[in-house]
Design a protein around this motif. Sequence first.
Motif, PDB file in Angstrom:
ATOM      1  N   ILE A  30       0.697  -1.183  -0.157  1.00  0.00           N
ATOM      2  CA  ILE A  30      -0.043   0.001  -0.088  1.00  0.00           C
ATOM      3  C   ILE A  30       0.814   1.136  -0.096  1.00  0.00           C
ATOM      4  N   GLU A  31       0.238   2.423  -0.500  1.00  0.00           N
ATOM      5  CA  GLU A  31       1.027   3.605  -0.548  1.00  0.00           C
ATOM      6  C   GLU A  31       1.141   4.251   0.773  1.00  0.00           C
ATOM      7  N   ARG A  32       1.596   3.655   1.824  1.00  0.00           N
ATOM      8  CA  ARG A  32       2.259   4.344   2.825  1.00  0.00           C
ATOM      9  C   ARG A  32       3.589   3.756   2.851  1.00  0.00           C
ATOM     10  N   ARG A  33       4.732   4.781   3.044  1.00  0.00           N
ATOM     11  CA  ARG A  33       6.016   3.987   2.790  1.00  0.00           C
ATOM     12  C   ARG A  33       6.901   4.237   4.050  1.00  0.00           C
ATOM     13  N   ALA A  34       8.103   3.617   4.139  1.00  0.00           N
ATOM     14  CA  ALA A  34       9.319   4.130   5.077  1.00  0.00           C
ATOM     15  C   ALA A  34      10.338   4.416   4.190  1.00  0.00           C
ATOM     16  N   THR A  35      11.070   5.471   4.616  1.00  0.00           N
ATOM     17  CA  THR A  35      12.118   6.130   3.788  1.00  0.00           C
ATOM     18  C   THR A  35      13.188   5.969   4.615  1.00  0.00           C
TER      19      THR A  35
END
Length: 327
Positions: A30-35
């Motif tokens: 899903i379009e929730r990301r860790a950077t």
Amino acid sequence: MPTTSSAPGKVYLFGEHAVVYGEPAVPCAIERRATVRVEERDDGRLRVSAADLSLDGFTVEYGADDGVPNVDVPTALVEAAMGYVDAAVASARDAADRPDAGFDVTIESDIPLGAGLGSSAAVVVAGVDAAARELGVELAPETVAERAYEVEKAVQSGEASRADTFCSAMGGAVRVEGSDCRTLDAPDLPFVVGYDGTSHDTGDLVAGVRALREQYDFARDTVESIGDLVRRGEDALREGDVEELGRLMDVDHGLLAALGVSARSLDEMVWAARDGGAAGAKLTGAGGGGCIVALDRDDGAETALSLTPACEEAFRARLADEGVRAE
Ligand code: PMV
């Protein structure tokens, strides 16, 4: 110049817990990301900062010689997060054959921690990729996935499936059965997520299911039933049949509840989403607390969730086509 990579979180469309016993599972990125931003430093030390992990920000520095943090670690959750970062960096050092490389690492994430959305897998996947690239090594996403799986397995004392890390590295919908991991064609499903604001301990929940399975034949049968359901779900996914996917998600939630991994807050959010018109709803991840996922054809389920006291945050979650990527 620092090197930055990001990787998505995931929801389980079907199959969590059963995947631990060799049944198939279908997670979706899903379009929730860790950077994760990584910059090599020449003194061999590892310094990790996290600004936004649904926690107060923290900074921890490790010495090159002792591997022991030289500042107080604020919470058990941060300690757990540090374990993942440490092991991800070690994997990248190994990939580049640079065992003594030191790094400044900065983590940002909009994935709630320990809530069933694969936050640790996303940090590990992005961390392995960024640290390896910082040392001049480009890893294929499949290799990042395998390395990230080894990291999770080591940090979680052997209790990990490949599902989270493969999904985060590859993006899209994937199918994982034992060591057989593949990507699937999937329509952009109308996911909405409900989050109760709490976190769970995946290891404890996996251990609880293991104990139940050892004690009762019905629990073994329940795990197998989840496997049968996943195989039906794959057909529905191929056909883009949202009604059937929703029905199967409802059944999956019931089977997970029978295994003892739901919670009042999760049940309340599941029922709110269904009352709001969702095609189906279930907990996602290890359970116990954290998130549910629903298929919301209009905005009814999202609205119903946002009005439910058990739900701290409700948000739409588009399928992330891209897995790990350079930023
Ligand atoms: O809650 P999460 O995101 O840690 O997911 C756990 C999923 C399990 O199937 C319960 C365990 C696993 O390693 O697959």
